[in-house]
Design an enzyme around this catalytic site. Sequence first.
Site: not given
Length: 623
Positions: A264, A420, A458
């Site tokens: 990620c 994040h 995401h």
Amino acid sequence: MSRLPLIVGFGGINPAGRSSFHHAYRRLVIDALPTAVADRTLQSLAALMKVGDELQGQARRDYILAHTLIRKIERSAFDVEQVPWNRRMQLQGERGAVEFVLRRKQLPEALPDNWQLRDLGDDRVAVTVTESVDVLLPTHRRFEVSSAGQLPTGFDPAAYYPARNHPRGLQMSVFGASDALHSVGIDWDVVRNRVRPDEISVYASSAMAQLDDAGFGGLLGARANGGRVTSKQLALGLADMPADFVSAYVLGNVGGTGPSLGACATFFYNLRQAVQDIRSGHVRVAIVGAADAGVEPRVMDGYATMGALASDAELLKLDEARGLTEPDYRRASRPFSSNCGFTISEASQFIVLFDDELALELGAQIHAAVPDVFVNADGYKKSISSPGVGNYLTVGKAVAAASAILGEEAVRRRSFVQSHGTSTPQNRVTESHILNETAKAFGIERWPVAAIKAYLGHSIGAASGDQLMASLGVWQDHVLPGITTIDHIADDVQRSNLMLPMQHLALEPDSMDIAILNAKGFGGNNASACLLSPSVAERLVKGRHGSEAWSAYCDRREAVVAQARAYDEAALRGDLSVRYQFGEGVLNEDDLDIQRGSIGIAGWAERVSLELESPYADWLSKD
């Protein structure tokens, strides 16, 4: 002297729309913007979504807003009510034997031992199986996750160039890289003729590779589903293909290519390579990007099985007091609040970096400076997905880098964080502790923290690119996106030194000099970036090169800004020009002029130098 990497262009596509000219960022904070600015972004979205004159006024606005950002998965992606799969079954006859009829060409090459054949003529055979037979029955099931961050309804990246059955992630890569390139406002041929061919490099990739039917998904599932593998699926499925496509079909690049993967944090892994190469002088132009197309049932099945995604059932539990019978899809992602998992998304984000000298020479716009990006692993781990200590190191180093450049006071008073912020119970605890402890260490009392996955979801490898684009928008419009999908901060969130706004936060112009961007990934892939605002970047460049050079630069910049704006104006009218040059300008050995000191390449003004110096010259013995 170290060179300063400057962002001179940016573009891409995500659930909020086109990234260039801050349109995607403005969709996040559209209710906090002046009407004229908001209307321009609505116009950008209408062009992407092919919204015609049949919708006007409030109905037009409502439609556009409802069909962007996180929402219920639309059938253009896949039907959550009928996701295809194969049901494994064991068939047995009532008296022990099973008989069925096939065309002869459907028989397997190697017949099972318990099959007996009887010719029926007309190319048909009867098959008698003396024992049970295992079969896979094509059927459908309802998917347990119904929300995702999807590209705006009606937008199809394949419609802008000859896509030739490319995987969706590569279609998005071509669009994103082209958007970023056009946003620079300088013709690409002008750029490449000012530097040597090997001073340009592309750093782009996808974290998940290309997992739809045109890529690895089709490759791995074809034979199991009774189909055939195509000649393109393996090659186009590779995770480095975004860089390869951009080099081969957008730029005609013969310089470096450096795709990195960091789960990620993938975009920041690519950015780190670019920053290091520009600072060292090895590269003068860098195209950095990442693209992942995660809104795909097989990809989502994997994350759902891990318990990582916010399922419909768990979302309903969160809202049990509201008595909902259907999940609140728009609020599926709830960073730093009561939550149950992340919401998957899709995005392609690209930036163009110049070194400071080239930016001045060409009059390039300066959107931000990226002095450094830090990457650290977690050390020994309990499991590959568990958190560790690496992110404390990356965040601490990113803040320290900003402090070293601008001083402790700037960090304390003039910095913000793009977290994040995945919306998982584990992330809200671990990341809030990391940020809170770092704030304490540097004397930051109320550190503003954004968590834009609340709007976008995401996008895996491109997620940190989403954060970067939003940071550029904050400096342009002075609004920090609030975490508007939540109504409280969870009790286990550490926030004594943090500010987690649940509404958009208006900022004074030029009040923020520093953005700290944070990304965490499976496997201990931690990355944090330090960004400096456009005004700070300009002060640094002016300080290095002097007032006279700066004045000349400002004059050159006017034409660049005008050309960039012309691209945006055309895009607002629906005329999106995607740069894609398949089979054009292909080079071979006859296009090279090889000399002892350099290599010339047809179509390039500068030559590749072969006059290299040994970095180990002093190591050789003089005896």
